[in-house]
Design a protein around this motif. Structure first.
Motif, mmCIF file in Angstrom:
data_model
loop_
_atom_site.group_PDB
_atom_site.id
_atom_site.type_symbol
_atom_site.label_atom_id
_atom_site.label_comp_id
_atom_site.label_asym_id
_atom_site.label_seq_id
_atom_site.Cartn_x
_atom_site.Cartn_y
_atom_site.Cartn_z
ATOM 1 N N MET A 1 -3.253 2.905 0.310
ATOM 2 C CA MET A 1 -4.147 2.928 -0.847
ATOM 3 C C MET A 1 -5.545 3.364 -0.423
ATOM 4 O O MET A 1 -6.068 2.928 0.596
ATOM 5 C CB MET A 1 -4.241 1.527 -1.472
ATOM 6 N N LYS A 2 -6.158 4.212 -1.207
ATOM 7 C CA LYS A 2 -7.506 4.675 -0.932
ATOM 8 C C LYS A 2 -8.446 4.083 -1.965
ATOM 9 O O LYS A 2 -8.264 4.254 -3.167
ATOM 10 C CB LYS A 2 -7.565 6.206 -0.970
ATOM 11 N N LEU A 3 -9.488 3.353 -1.494
ATOM 12 C CA LEU A 3 -10.438 2.737 -2.409
ATOM 13 C C LEU A 3 -11.396 3.781 -2.962
ATOM 14 O O LEU A 3 -11.693 4.789 -2.317
ATOM 15 C CB LEU A 3 -11.239 1.654 -1.680
ATOM 16 N N LYS A 4 -11.889 3.519 -4.162
ATOM 17 C CA LYS A 4 -12.898 4.389 -4.754
ATOM 18 C C LYS A 4 -14.165 4.314 -3.911
ATOM 19 O O LYS A 4 -14.660 3.239 -3.580
ATOM 20 C CB LYS A 4 -13.177 3.946 -6.191
ATOM 21 N N TYR A 5 -14.709 5.487 -3.570
ATOM 22 C CA TYR A 5 -15.871 5.536 -2.676
ATOM 23 C C TYR A 5 -17.099 4.934 -3.339
ATOM 24 O O TYR A 5 -17.399 5.213 -4.501
ATOM 25 C CB TYR A 5 -16.165 6.980 -2.268
ATOM 26 N N ARG A 6 -17.804 4.100 -2.572
ATOM 27 C CA ARG A 6 -19.069 3.515 -3.014
ATOM 28 C C ARG A 6 -20.152 3.862 -2.006
ATOM 29 O O ARG A 6 -20.122 3.388 -0.865
ATOM 30 C CB ARG A 6 -18.938 1.999 -3.157
ATOM 31 N N SER A 7 -21.098 4.681 -2.427
ATOM 32 C CA SER A 7 -22.161 5.115 -1.513
ATOM 33 C C SER A 7 -23.047 3.954 -1.085
ATOM 34 O O SER A 7 -23.623 3.973 0.015
ATOM 35 C CB SER A 7 -23.010 6.207 -2.173
ATOM 36 N N ILE A 52 -5.376 -4.272 1.620
ATOM 37 C CA ILE A 52 -4.133 -5.011 1.898
ATOM 38 C C ILE A 52 -3.655 -5.757 0.652
ATOM 39 O O ILE A 52 -2.468 -5.702 0.292
ATOM 40 C CB ILE A 52 -4.337 -6.001 3.066
ATOM 41 N N TYR A 53 -4.577 -6.443 -0.002
ATOM 42 C CA TYR A 53 -4.221 -7.238 -1.187
ATOM 43 C C TYR A 53 -3.631 -6.354 -2.284
ATOM 44 O O TYR A 53 -2.585 -6.678 -2.875
ATOM 45 C CB TYR A 53 -5.458 -7.978 -1.685
ATOM 46 N N SER A 54 -4.286 -5.242 -2.565
ATOM 47 C CA SER A 54 -3.810 -4.338 -3.619
ATOM 48 C C SER A 54 -2.443 -3.766 -3.282
ATOM 49 O O SER A 54 -1.558 -3.674 -4.142
ATOM 50 C CB SER A 54 -4.817 -3.206 -3.830
ATOM 51 N N GLU A 55 -2.257 -3.385 -2.019
ATOM 52 C CA GLU A 55 -0.977 -2.794 -1.612
ATOM 53 C C GLU A 55 0.153 -3.813 -1.651
ATOM 54 O O GLU A 55 1.280 -3.490 -2.048
ATOM 55 C CB GLU A 55 -1.097 -2.174 -0.219
ATOM 56 N N ILE A 56 -0.137 -5.047 -1.254
ATOM 57 C CA ILE A 56 0.900 -6.085 -1.314
ATOM 58 C C ILE A 56 1.282 -6.360 -2.769
ATOM 59 O O ILE A 56 2.473 -6.469 -3.112
ATOM 60 C CB ILE A 56 0.430 -7.381 -0.621
ATOM 61 N N LEU A 155 0.456 -11.747 3.453
ATOM 62 C CA LEU A 155 1.872 -11.543 3.116
ATOM 63 C C LEU A 155 2.575 -12.867 2.866
ATOM 64 O O LEU A 155 3.341 -13.014 1.911
ATOM 65 C CB LEU A 155 2.579 -10.784 4.244
ATOM 66 N N ILE A 156 2.306 -13.849 3.718
ATOM 67 C CA ILE A 156 2.933 -15.167 3.557
ATOM 68 C C ILE A 156 2.518 -15.798 2.238
ATOM 69 O O ILE A 156 3.344 -16.322 1.477
ATOM 70 C CB ILE A 156 2.570 -16.088 4.739
ATOM 71 N N LEU A 157 1.204 -15.739 1.948
ATOM 72 C CA LEU A 157 0.695 -16.379 0.734
ATOM 73 C C LEU A 157 1.122 -15.655 -0.539
ATOM 74 O O LEU A 157 1.395 -16.289 -1.563
ATOM 75 C CB LEU A 157 -0.835 -16.450 0.788
#
Length: 652
Positions: A1-7, A52-56, A155-157
């Motif tokens: 996943m690629k996050l939206k860029y924040r300058s 990680i959270y978004s992808e899980i 992942l566990i949670l």
């Protein structure tokens, strides 16, 4: 996943890295600049956890993809900097220091350098840390350890049936609190004190997890904000973000300005800059004042090259100081040159290495082998070859043996009892009963060869027990003034020293009289006379030897290895003169104050600390055994009457 860029995040990185660089250039300019690293931790926790959270949650998380991104992002430019740093370190460092550097370099290959530096320095602010070219990589090790642990926890949670966000946030909060708590109580434990600054678990995990918690919350909040169509709601959001982000920026500025190494850090104090950085990350709106400031093009550019800037700045600072044989920069020209070199190398490495490798689309296997396995093999090969063959020391082949002897505090084969008991701790004429005892700290210990030679020459035995940073005076124990690194040895040997004093007729004491400051007073100067009165035995106090400048010491050794004669009028600092005078006055009428070096001939006194072409010191104020035995042979015949009388009294 690629996050939206924040300058603005690059702007926050710029603030963090500039704080660190300014602090390292001159810590008087920005006493809390080291907190820039803590800001980096919050940013890392925020971004990595969001990914990680978004992808899980979307069932797209893959360890392979995650670690390939980390490898591509971190390792290529890292190992490039390590390579060039190693070359210059080989050229500038003495053989002993080069081996220590290679050990630290080896620890980077398994992301353990933070623990290595904890074990091999007296802490982040210890003077020994200032000469380690890759000391700053401890923070990268902390992050890499976090990257290994965090995905497993999430992942566990998140794979539980409930898949509760509240559960995830609660667990992360509890871990963060425990981390800060461990840092806060670290002074109560020698173990925690040793690892507090560098360890992931004492404070640093808390900073990273503050970023993580905000990252998880922001994933859900972002979705809600996207649904705000009402103009009034958008205006209210902008006002809130303006206020909160401004408070966050003020919190960071106050932290880097007023927090210093004089307070316990990390501790609960670290929560202030961590929460401040997290507030800016969380309360984002492109139209806030803070966001606009942090999104200025020059600021964003510095943020983009911040990783390269961080990697390059410290080796350049350390190696430049080493080349100039100075402890601190002392001219505008030096500051400008170092800053320009750092900037130029950072820009080059960013555009030629960091950015191209980050967007590399090749396989995980390619990234793993090229960017990790190959550099690791090279580092291990060089380390073990140097350890076994000393092939990197070929330049100094003819001088190496005497170099090692000059740098040796005490010969391990002699089994002197320094910070431990080895055998009976008896030296001199071992056919006699040891009715003389020498004790004190390491500045007493360096007199051991001298006493050994005196005993052999004049027929007496002497028991010698010393410990690093340990005066053995009751007040040092009672006032808890023992360095945590040496506390156990000092306490363990206390009974042995007490017993040796009770069994001896004559007591000899020496120490670092210009050390152990307590409330503006010198501990030994104040309390040794009281200790002498209690013993009610013949007492001899040996003078502290002249203190020498460590830079001049190192300059002499560097020239010695190259066969270049070196003399200096700046060797002796004279910092021991006043304490010697004070201790002599305080023990007058109670003990004999004796300076073994007074009987050197005039030429030897003039050339000191050089004796017969060799340096008499192993480091700073500590004599080395090899040269001590040489000058002992010169002075002992002149001291015949003194030692003969002592031998007579001891052997009666």
């Amino acid at each position: 996943m690629k996050l939206k860029y924040r300058s603005d995040i690059d702007g926050l990185r710029a603030l963090a890295v500039l704080s660190v660089i300014i602090y390292h250039l001159n810590n008087n300019w920005l006493q809390g600049g080291f907190i820039g690293v803590d800001i980096f931790f919050v940013i890392s926790g925020f971004l990595i956890t969001k990914i990680i959270y978004s992808e899980i949650c979307n069932n797209t998380f893959s360890f392979k993809n995650f670690y390939q991104r980390r490898i591509n992002r971190i390792l290529p430019v890292f190992f490039c900097v390590m390579l060039l740093t190693s070359i210059f370190t080989w050229y500038l460092f003495l053989p002993k220091d080069l081996m220590l550097f290679l050990r630290s370099l080896k620890s980077t290959t398994y992301f353990w350098e933070n623990m290595f530096f904890a074990q091999n320095t007296g802490g982040y602010w210890d003077t020994s840390a200032e000469s380690m070219p890759i000391l700053h990589t401890w923070s990268l090790a902390v992050e890499e350890q976090f990257y290994i642990i965090l995905p497993v926890i999430l992942l566990i949670l998140l794979k539980t049936k409930q898949r509760s966000i509240k559960l995830v946030l609660s667990v992360l909060f509890i871990i963060a609190f425990i981390s800060f708590l461990l840092a806060q109580i670290s002074p109560e434990s020698a173990f925690l004190t040793k690892y507090n600054y560098y360890s992931l678990f004492t404070g640093r995990a808390g900073e990273l997890l503050i970023g993580s918690i905000i990252g998880i919350i922001s994933v859900n909040i972002d979705n809600k904000h996207n649904g705000l169509n009402n103009l009034a709601q958008q205006q209210a959001l902008l006002i809130r973000c303006n206020i909160m982000s401004f408070i966050g920026l003020i919190g960071i500025v106050l932290s880097i300005t007023f927090i210093s190494d004089k307070i316990l850090f990390p501790s609960f104090w670290a929560v202030i800059p961590a929460i401040s950085a997290a507030t800016i990350l969380y309360c984002y709106h492109p139209k806030t004042i803070v966001s606009r400031l942090l999104s200025l093009k020059p600021v964003v550019f510095v943020g983009k090259i911040s990783y390269s800037l961080y990697l390059w700045h410290w080796p350049i600072i350390v190696l430049t100081r080493k080349y100039l044989f100075i402890k601190e920069f002392n001219s505008a020209e030096q500051y400008i040159i170092v800053s320009l070199i750092t900037l130029i190398l950072s820009i080059i490495s960013y555009f030629l290495i960091e950015r191209p490798c980050r967007i590399n689309k090749r396989s995980f296997k390619y990234s793993f082998i090229t960017y990790y396995i190959f550099p690791v093999l090279v580092i291990f090969s060089v380390y073990y070859m140097q350890k076994e063959t000393k092939f990197l020391d070929y330049r100094y082949k003819e001088k190496l043996e005497l170099y090692k002897l000059q740098g040796q505090y005490l010969d391990p084969s002699e089994n002197f009892c320094i910070s431990r008991i080895v055998g009976d701790c008896v030296f001199g004429d071992k056919t006699k009963k040891p009715n003389i005892v020498l004790f004190g700290d390491s500045h007493s210990g360096h007199y051991s060869p001298y006493l050994d030679e005196a005993g052999k020459k004049y027929g007496f035995a002497v028991k010698i027990i010393n410990a690093h940073a340990c005066t053995f005076l009751p007040e040092q124990y009672d006032l808890n003034l023992i360095d945590s690194r040496f506390k156990k040895d000092c306490e363990d040997l206390r009974r042995d020293v007490t017993k040796a004093i009770e069994e001896s007729k004559i007591i000899i004491y020496a120490g670092r009289y210009n050390g152990y400051d307590y409330n503006g007073e010198l501990l030994i100067v104040k309390y040794l006379p009281k200790f002498i009165d209690k013993t009610n035995k013949k007492f001899i106090v040996l003078a502290q030897v002249p203190w020498i400048d460590t830079n001049e010491h190192e300059r002499f050794i560097a020239n010695y290895l190259q066969g270049i004669p070196f003399t200096s009028s700046h060797f002796i600092t004279n910092s021991e003169k006043l304490p010697n005078k004070l201790i002599e006055e305080e023990v007058k009428g109670k003990a004999i104050f004796f300076n073994p070096l007074n009987d050197l001939n005039e030429e030897s006194k003039k050339e000191w600390p050089i004796y017969n072409g060799l340096i008499a010191y192993s480091y700073d104020g500590h004599l080395g055994e090899y040269v001590t035995r040489q000058w002992s042979k010169e002075v002992l015949p002149k001291q015949k009457e003194f030692w003969k009388q002592l031998a007579k009294e001891a052997n009666e």
